[in-house]
Design a protein around this motif. Sequence first.
Motif, PDB file in Angstrom:
ATOM      1  N   GLY A  33       0.778  -1.231   0.000  1.00  0.00           N
ATOM      2  CA  GLY A  33       0.000   0.000   0.000  1.00  0.00           C
ATOM      3  C   GLY A  33       0.809   1.279   0.000  1.00  0.00           C
ATOM      4  N   LYS A  34       2.138   1.191   0.142  1.00  0.00           N
ATOM      5  CA  LYS A  34       2.986   2.382   0.159  1.00  0.00           C
ATOM      6  C   LYS A  34       3.713   2.517  -1.173  1.00  0.00           C
ATOM      7  N   THR A  35       3.556   3.671  -1.833  1.00  0.00           N
ATOM      8  CA  THR A  35       4.238   3.913  -3.103  1.00  0.00           C
ATOM      9  C   THR A  35       5.712   4.187  -2.831  1.00  0.00           C
ATOM     10  N   VAL A  36       6.595   3.393  -3.467  1.00  0.00           N
ATOM     11  CA  VAL A  36       8.027   3.481  -3.158  1.00  0.00           C
ATOM     12  C   VAL A  36       8.871   3.994  -4.316  1.00  0.00           C
ATOM     13  N   ALA A  37       8.376   3.848  -5.561  1.00  0.00           N
ATOM     14  CA  ALA A  37       9.202   4.251  -6.704  1.00  0.00           C
ATOM     15  C   ALA A  37       8.336   4.389  -7.944  1.00  0.00           C
ATOM     16  N   LYS A  38       8.893   5.067  -8.945  1.00  0.00           N
ATOM     17  CA  LYS A  38       8.189   5.223 -10.215  1.00  0.00           C
ATOM     18  C   LYS A  38       9.064   4.709 -11.357  1.00  0.00           C
ATOM     19  N   VAL A  39       8.414   4.219 -12.398  1.00  0.00           N
ATOM     20  CA  VAL A  39       9.097   3.559 -13.506  1.00  0.00           C
ATOM     21  C   VAL A  39       8.951   4.381 -14.783  1.00  0.00           C
ATOM     22  N   GLU A  40      10.063   4.580 -15.466  1.00  0.00           N
ATOM     23  CA  GLU A  40      10.049   5.178 -16.798  1.00  0.00           C
ATOM     24  C   GLU A  40      10.271   4.052 -17.805  1.00  0.00           C
ATOM     25  N   VAL A  41       9.356   3.916 -18.755  1.00  0.00           N
ATOM     26  CA  VAL A  41       9.429   2.850 -19.751  1.00  0.00           C
ATOM     27  C   VAL A  41       9.901   3.430 -21.076  1.00  0.00           C
ATOM     28  N   GLN A  42      10.931   2.837 -21.640  1.00  0.00           N
ATOM     29  CA  GLN A  42      11.447   3.248 -22.943  1.00  0.00           C
ATOM     30  C   GLN A  42      11.193   2.118 -23.930  1.00  0.00           C
ATOM     31  N   LYS A  43      10.288   2.348 -24.869  1.00  0.00           N
ATOM     32  CA  LYS A  43       9.912   1.308 -25.820  1.00  0.00           C
ATOM     33  C   LYS A  43      10.898   1.257 -26.979  1.00  0.00           C
ATOM     34  N   GLU A  44      11.263   0.031 -27.357  1.00  0.00           N
ATOM     35  CA  GLU A  44      12.177  -0.203 -28.468  1.00  0.00           C
ATOM     36  C   GLU A  44      11.523  -1.171 -29.453  1.00  0.00           C
ATOM     37  N   ASN A  45      12.011  -1.165 -30.695  1.00  0.00           N
ATOM     38  CA  ASN A  45      11.525  -2.107 -31.717  1.00  0.00           C
ATOM     39  C   ASN A  45      10.002  -2.088 -31.831  1.00  0.00           C
ATOM     40  N   LEU A  46       9.463  -0.867 -31.999  1.00  0.00           N
ATOM     41  CA  LEU A  46       8.010  -0.675 -32.147  1.00  0.00           C
ATOM     42  C   LEU A  46       7.236  -1.217 -30.950  1.00  0.00           C
ATOM     43  N   GLY A  47       7.852  -1.155 -29.783  1.00  0.00           N
ATOM     44  CA  GLY A  47       7.171  -1.572 -28.565  1.00  0.00           C
ATOM     45  C   GLY A  47       7.302  -3.041 -28.230  1.00  0.00           C
ATOM     46  N   LEU A  48       8.007  -3.804 -29.084  1.00  0.00           N
ATOM     47  CA  LEU A  48       8.159  -5.240 -28.817  1.00  0.00           C
ATOM     48  C   LEU A  48       9.085  -5.495 -27.635  1.00  0.00           C
ATOM     49  N   THR A  49      10.050  -4.622 -27.436  1.00  0.00           N
ATOM     50  CA  THR A  49      10.938  -4.721 -26.279  1.00  0.00           C
ATOM     51  C   THR A  49      10.941  -3.390 -25.541  1.00  0.00           C
ATOM     52  N   LYS A  50      11.319  -3.442 -24.275  1.00  0.00           N
ATOM     53  CA  LYS A  50      11.292  -2.243 -23.444  1.00  0.00           C
ATOM     54  C   LYS A  50      12.518  -2.204 -22.541  1.00  0.00           C
ATOM     55  N   ASN A  51      12.990  -1.002 -22.275  1.00  0.00           N
ATOM     56  CA  ASN A  51      13.992  -0.762 -21.251  1.00  0.00           C
ATOM     57  C   ASN A  51      13.341   0.046 -20.135  1.00  0.00           C
ATOM     58  N   PHE A  52      13.926  -0.016 -18.941  1.00  0.00           N
ATOM     59  CA  PHE A  52      13.298   0.623 -17.788  1.00  0.00           C
ATOM     60  C   PHE A  52      14.297   1.451 -16.995  1.00  0.00           C
ATOM     61  N   ASN A  53      13.816   2.589 -16.496  1.00  0.00           N
ATOM     62  CA  ASN A  53      14.543   3.380 -15.510  1.00  0.00           C
ATOM     63  C   ASN A  53      13.673   3.475 -14.266  1.00  0.00           C
ATOM     64  N   LEU A  54      14.279   3.253 -13.115  1.00  0.00           N
ATOM     65  CA  LEU A  54      13.552   3.342 -11.848  1.00  0.00           C
ATOM     66  C   LEU A  54      14.004   4.594 -11.104  1.00  0.00           C
ATOM     67  N   TYR A  55      13.023   5.373 -10.632  1.00  0.00           N
ATOM     68  CA  TYR A  55      13.310   6.605  -9.896  1.00  0.00           C
ATOM     69  C   TYR A  55      12.657   6.554  -8.520  1.00  0.00           C
ATOM     70  N   SER A  56      13.294   7.226  -7.567  1.00  0.00           N
ATOM     71  CA  SER A  56      12.660   7.401  -6.261  1.00  0.00           C
ATOM     72  C   SER A  56      11.504   8.381  -6.414  1.00  0.00           C
ATOM     73  N   MET A  57      10.709   8.523  -5.390  1.00  0.00           N
ATOM     74  CA  MET A  57       9.568   9.429  -5.459  1.00  0.00           C
ATOM     75  C   MET A  57      10.006  10.889  -5.552  1.00  0.00           C
ATOM     76  N   ASN A  58      11.277  11.159  -5.256  1.00  0.00           N
ATOM     77  CA  ASN A  58      11.809  12.518  -5.388  1.00  0.00           C
ATOM     78  C   ASN A  58      12.646  12.690  -6.647  1.00  0.00           C
ATOM     79  N   GLY A  59      12.596  11.696  -7.536  1.00  0.00           N
ATOM     80  CA  GLY A  59      13.244  11.846  -8.832  1.00  0.00           C
ATOM     81  C   GLY A  59      14.680  11.388  -8.929  1.00  0.00           C
ATOM     82  N   GLU A  60      15.208  10.707  -7.902  1.00  0.00           N
ATOM     83  CA  GLU A  60      16.579  10.203  -7.968  1.00  0.00           C
ATOM     84  C   GLU A  60      16.608   8.899  -8.774  1.00  0.00           C
TER      85      GLU A  60
END
Length: 257
Positions: A33-60
Motif C-alpha cells: 500500500g505504500k508507493t516506493v518508486a516510479k518507472v520510466e518505460v522506454q519502448k524499443e523495436n516498435l514496442g516489442l521490447t522495453k527498457n526501464f529506468n527506476l526513480y525514487s519518489m523525489n526523482g533520484e
Amino acid sequence: MKQIFTLMTVLCITISMSAQKVEYKKNMISVDGKTVAKVEVQKENLGLTKNFNLYSMNGEKLVIAVLSTEYQSDPNDNMGMYYRFTFVPTNQVGIFRIPTLGMEKGFANLIGKGQVVEGDSLNADKVADLIASKGVTPRTVVNYMLVSRNKRGPIELREGKTIEQGGEQIGFFNHTGQVNGVDMYEFFVPDGVMIARVSFAGGNNAQNFELFTARDNVRKVVSILQKEKVDFHTSAIDPNALTLKRITAWLVENNYL
C-alpha cells in the motif's frame, strides 16, 4: 528453547517477506500500500521490447534495466528475456530474466519483492541478496560478424559513443560505472551484441586494462603502455577518450571489433 525461539523468529520474518503485496499502476510501484518508486518505460523495436529506468519518489535515478542481447536465449523457452540491471547508487550490476508477457509488471515485482528501495536510495545489502537469489548467469552469445571496412583507415570515436573506421560505423561503447577509481565499459558491434567488457584505473594515463571477451569467455590483463603523461584532457565523447581509443585500437587489431 532458545533454538526454537530463533527458528520461530526466522520463520516469521520469512512469512512476512513472502506476504508482501506489490502493485504496479500508472508507472508507480507500491509495496503493502505504500508507493516506493516510479518507472520510466522506454519502448524499443516498435514496442516489442522495453527498457526501464527506476526513480525514487523525489526523482533520484535508482536502477537502469536494459535488454541484454549478448546472452543466448533458451531455445526451449521463449517466455522471458535477459536484462542487465545497473543499481546506480550502489554501483552493483546483475542479470535478471523478465517475463516476455507483462514486462513492466515483471520488473515492478522484482524490485518490490526485493525490498531494495529505501527512500531516495537503495539498500546495498538487499540489492546483493536480490542478485544472489534472483540473478542468472546465462550463456553469452559468441557468434557475431565484424563490419566490412578498410582496416587501414583511422579509428575514430564519435559523440554518441559510436566507433568508426574507414567511414563505417564498426561498433559503439557504453560506460557502465566506476568503483574505487576503476572505470568500466562495454563494447558492442552495431547490431547490439556485446563483444568485450573492459575496466581500468588511471583515466587517460591507464597503462593496462582488464579484458573479458564474449567470444573467448576469458578474462585477462592487457598492456597499453604510454610514455607521455596526460595532465588534463577534455572531450565531448568521454572523459577517458584517449585510453578508450587505445583500447579500441587493440580490439580492432586483434579482430574483436
